[in-house]
Enzyme design. Structure first.
Site, PDB file in Angstrom:
ATOM      1  N   ASP A   1     -17.900   1.379   0.095  1.00  0.00           N
ATOM      2  CA  ASP A   1     -16.924   2.338   0.596  1.00  0.00           C
ATOM      3  C   ASP A   1     -16.804   3.588  -0.250  1.00  0.00           C
ATOM      4  OD1 ASP A   1     -15.401   2.754   2.813  1.00  0.00           O
ATOM      5  OD2 ASP A   1     -13.563   1.922   1.996  1.00  0.00           O
TER       6      ASP A   1
ATOM      7  N   HIS B   1     -11.781   4.165  -5.182  1.00  0.00           N
ATOM      8  CA  HIS B   1     -12.399   5.235  -4.401  1.00  0.00           C
ATOM      9  C   HIS B   1     -11.416   5.964  -3.485  1.00  0.00           C
ATOM     10  CE1 HIS B   1     -12.691   1.577  -1.914  1.00  0.00           C
ATOM     11  NE2 HIS B   1     -12.537   2.390  -0.885  1.00  0.00           N
TER      12      HIS B   1
END
Length: 973
Positions: free
Chosen positions: A146, A407
């Site tokens: 991701d 992230h």
């Protein structure tokens, strides 16, 4: 997320034989959820509790089911605060059976573009420590599906951590199309210096499946019960359950997409992930629908050409490895930037929430200094300090810094409330470590009375294992200042009007501090009488002010800095005796805020159809000139009538001591920026233009670890797709000269013209009808160092200067009083000094409880001892990093031999050394990673063995770009 069944996965795809599909069950991350904003209670109830409780219950009942877990931040919330004793027993059994598997194993799934290598290692180490202490397991496969692009640092770090396989996801859409020929699985050699020594098998393609599952409806969650509605109103996806009437449609859709993807891979084994963000809230419902669908497909293999089996990531990679199918080799190139389509280049997050990025790096730097200071203190004779309390302060900041590497965190891709949560945790952690460091300093310098009140004591600590000469800036409220060291000798210092507050003064002190050592200064108002030559005062700098100059609307630049434009015109580099034309100015891209008018910029994406324009109409200037430093202060005003500048830059040139001591200090221009508040839908850059002939080729770093060459590429979305992350450094060059920019935090960087380099410093965005949450009205404070000269000079100084900027000396201040605790004589302290090519990446007492002998540790876990295990304070974690590439510098790039016993004697007497894996959980002598067959000739493969430490030896040889990790045991005092 993933587990494999016991039966073989099927035959090769020949003559209608079935494709083997390994069904991966996974749970995505949840960093932007409202529950996380509310802390443990909301997060646990709404997300962690529901998912993990539901999954453990289902896996306990159904032996064929599998699940993988990635982020330890979230699992630990459930384990420590929710899980019952019975559930913990069930989890241990599932882990032992291999049906519940931890992959990656870090605190979070970190971003790969704007995180520093040190922070990546920290968050991975913290997660691995928890898993090893709790379960005795060490993840062997990574799951980075991701992050918004993939860095070439990652394969090196993950190989060093002991991983055997790696999964990536988001790469450029057009590159993915090219790789679908036969390169979706490859051996990735992320370092051009280490090559096969730290390569890793990499699987690409998960992102092709996840959007497919979302759009086609393969999620069967009943509505979850939340303590509060989700902030965006998005409850977990609910699709029609699998029934007899619709199962044929489901099976056709799934098998079609599997067959479509099968040619992209070299074997018939296809990884199919089930799940994504906010899924598996009711695992029994999800699994029941999956069971029904998979069973139907497996009963009709001849019809669908597919055979499906539940699998963990381990089982999937083990099957691939057993095929011995040679794969291609990918070199040290990265997968940045990431574009999801022609008009959506994910390069905006390189500068989103710039303030948070800066705070995260400052917190990391403070933690780095606190770790080594605490270690040095605990190894030396000292008065009372509660070591458990000290370790607790460090641990809080370790977790806060680790958490923000997520992230969806450091990238700025979250809501303001979540940003406030990260800022609060970082500030709280920093406050605790600052208290610890103050307590250590107070203990180091015992009481001595007799000094008159009024003034300060400054203790300056150098956390690097090199001697550092630098200028330290302090704030005083008196212009006549006396600065003396701990022996009472005067110290070179300069006083000047403060650049920030008119009622105080900046005190600049020239200091040279040995490695892991302190300098101690007494700063007092000077009371020197006229004619008194015994008292030495800091010199007062002269300030000359220049009126505002309007921006010239033609392309010419005057040849005199002061009397023409108030802009820099050129830099003379004294070593090569060359003058390089250099101009710098603030500019802005204007972002589209209306989705109906075309692509917009948001937290993730940068989109610009027009080139940047100057963001100011007039510029004012002050020149502050003293014996130590010349400082040029430039103030850029958006309009001629503005009272306050929108942009400010302070450029500082030092006159340090000659020779090696002042080498780094005297070859840089330190530039400090104040940017904002911006107008809506503006993206601010600092552009440096030169007469270097660079052909728009840029070099930028991967995570402060290695450099990547960035040739300008012509795309439909030219400006945004030629932006790259700059975590620590970037440069442009021609045959004669190189211009280097070093940064203390992550930014976006680009070269839009020959001889140009621009850094995106700040963004403020707002758009209608879309979820843009970047209405950032803050004033951003950033620091860049500029180096200019022949490449022979800058490639040597650049690496060490980048580290020096990240880890500047820490200043601890106390006011003087009549009972001030001041030591009358210098205290003896032995420096810790490493060769210039070797960076002390960490020196820490981590306080881990596990036995470093794996067999003994597992045995201790099985005893199920009651009570908490005690932290080990004798074990010191040491990590060393060779800064240079194999061919970067004729001197610095050589292998370096170090005797650890000798180098560390300033800390104490070393009695034993163990070499460990990157995160400390493996003894490297027992770590045997898989070797994957490649399509290259055998004689090109190179050496993949680890240069291990000989038993009983203290001497190591570190080769270019190596990172080596050790446990050091010192003799008890």
């Amino acid at each position: 997320c993933v587990e494999s069944g016991p039966e073989p996965i099927g035959q090769p795809l020949l003559g209608g034989a079935p494709i083997g599909v390994w069904s991966a069950d996974l749970w995505g991350s949840m960093i932007a959820t409202p529950s996380l904003q509310k802390g443990k209670q909301g997060s646990t109830q709404a997300y962690v509790t529901t998912v993990y409780t539901s999954v453990v219950e289902d896996l306990t009942r159904n032996k064929q089911h599998r699940f993988i877990i990635v982020d330890q931040e979230f699992f630990r919330l459930w384990w420590d605060g929710v899980a019952s004793a019975k559930q913990k027993v069930q989890v241990r059994q599932l882990v032992d059976q291999g049906r519940l598997e931890f992959v990656l194993g870090g605190q979070v799934m970190h971003d790969e573009a704007v995180t520093h290598v040190d922070d990546q290692i920290l968050q991975l180490t913290e997660g691995h420590r928890f898993l090893y202490e709790t379960f005795g397991i060490r993840p062997q496969f990574s799951w980075q599906v991701d992050s918004f692009g993939a860095s070439a640092t990652t394969p090196t770090l993950f190989a060093l951590a002991g991983f055997n396989g790696h999964i990536i996801s988001r790469i450029d859409y057009d590159l993915k199309e090219t790789m679908q020929q036969d390169q979706m699985q490859f051996v990735w050699r992320g370092s051009r210096s280490l090559l096969a020594q730290q390569e890793i098998f990499t699987h690409q393609g998960v992102s092709s499946n996840i959007p497919l599952l979302l759009s086609k409806g393969f999620y069967w969650n009943e509505k979850a019960v939340f303590p509060d509605p989700p902030w965006d109103g998005m409850y977990p996806n609910q699709t029609v359950p699998v029934t007899l009437s619709n199962i044929q449609r489901y099976a056709n859709t799934l098998s079609y997409n599997v067959r479509k993807r099968a040619p992209w891979f070299l074997t018939p084994h296809i990884l199919w992930p089930w799940g994504c963000d906010r899924q598996f809230f009711n695992a029994s419902v999800q699994f029941a629908n999956m069971d029904y669908l998979m069973g139907y497909i497996n009963k009709h293999v001849s019809q669908f050409g597919v055979l499906m089996v539940y699998a963990t990531l381990s089982e999937y990679f083990q099957t691939l490895h057993s095929e011995h199918e040679p794969v291609q080799v990918r070199d040290h190139r990265d997968f940045l930037p990431y574009s999801s389509d022609m008009f959506h280049s994910w390069t905006g997050f390189y500068a989103s929430r710039s303030g948070l990025k800066g705070l995260a790096r400052r917190a990391s730097a403070l933690l780095y200094a606190g770790e080594s200071m605490f270690t040095r203190f605990m190894l030396a004779p000292h008065r009372f300090l509660d070591r458990a309390w000290g370790l607790q302060q460090l641990q809080k900041l370790r977790w806060a810094v680790s958490e923000v590497q997520h992230h969806e965190a450091i990238t700025g891709a979250h809501t303001p409330k979540v940003s406030d949560m990260f800022v609060g945790r970082l500030n709280n952690g920093m406050h605790g470590v600052q208290k610890l460091m103050s307590a250590i300093v107070q203990d180091r310098f015992p009481a001595h009375t007799g000094l008159e009140p009024g003034g300060y004591v400054a203790v300056i600590y150098n956390p690097l294992a090199w001697t550092v000469t630098t200028i330290v800036t302090l704030t005083v409220d008196f212009p006549k200042v006396s600065v003396t060291d701990e022996s009472g000798h005067p110290v070179p210092a300069q006083v000047q009007n403060s650049k920030e507050m008119p009622s105080v003064y900046d005190l600049l002190v020239l200091t040279t501090i040995p490695g892991l050592s302190y300098q101690y200064y007494v700063i007092k108002p000077s009371r020197r009488a006229k004619g008194d030559t015994q008292v030495t005062e800091a010199t007062m700098a002269n300030t000359k002010q220049f009126g505002r100059r309007p921006r010239r609307h033609d392309s010419s630049v005057g040849r005199r800095l002061v009397h023409d434009t108030n802009l820099m015109h050129s830099i003379w580099e004294r070593q090569s005796n060359q003058t390089i034309q250099v101009t710098q100015q603030f500019m802005e891209y204007e972002a589209n805020g209306d989705e109906d008018q075309g692509p917009i910029s948001d937290n993730y994406v940068f989109t610009s159809s027009e080139t940047a324009k100057p963001a100011w109409e007039t510029v004012g200037m002050e020149i502050v000139e003293g014996e130590l430093v010349t400082e040029i202060r430039q103030y850029f005003y958006r309009t001629v009538n503005d009272r306050d500048p929108t942009y400010t830059v302070y450029s500082r040139l030092a006159r340090g001591p000659p020779g090696a001591d002042g080498e780094l200090l005297c070859h840089r221009i330190e530039q400090e920026y104040r940017v904002g508040p911006l107008e809506l839908n503006r993206e601010a850059i600092w552009r440096t233009s030169t007469n270097l002939n660079t052909a728009r080729v840029l070099y930028s770093d991967n995570n402060g670890y290695q450099m990547q060459r960035r040739a300008y590429k012509h795309h439909e979305n030219n400006i945004a797709r030629n932006y790259y992350p700059m975590t620590q450094s970037a440069f442009i060059q021609d045959r004669q000269s190189r211009l280097v920019l070093l940064s203390e935090q992550a930014h976006g960087v680009s070269s839009q013209g020959s001889g140009q380099m621009e850094v995106m410093l700040h963004r403020r965005l707002w758009a209608l009808s879309v979820n843009v949450t970047l209405n950032d009205t803050s004033v951003v404070h950033s620091v860049l160092w500029l180096l200019l000269g022949p490449s022979t000079l800058t490639r040597d100084l650049g690496q060490r200067s980048g580290v020096a900027l990240q880890h500047r000396p820490i200043v601890l201040i106390r006011e003087l009083s009549e009972t001030a605790r001041i030591h009358p004589h210098p205290q003896h302290q032995e420096a810790v000094t490493l060769p210039p090519s070797i960076h002390l990446q960490i020196l820490s007492i981590p306080g881990w409880t596990y036995n470093s002998n794996h067999t003994k540790h597992v045995k201790n876990l099985r005893k199920d001892n009651k009570g908490e295990a005690k932290a080990e304070f004798r074990r010191v974690l040491l990590r060393l990093h060779h800064l240079y590439e194999v061919d970067e510098d004729p001197v610095r790039s050589q292998p370096v031999t170090v005797n650890l016993q000798s180098v560390l004697q300033g800390l104490g007497s070393v009695v034993s050394v163990e070499e460990r894996s990157l995160t400390g959980t493996w003894d490297v002598s027992t770590l045997h990673r898989w070797r994957w067959p490649t399509q290259e000739p055998g004689h090109l493969r190179g050496n993949s063995s680890h240069p291990s430490l000989h038993p009983g030896s203290f001497t190591i040889t570190i080769h270019p770009k190596e990172i080596r990790t050790f446990f050091i045991y010192f003799k008890e005092r």
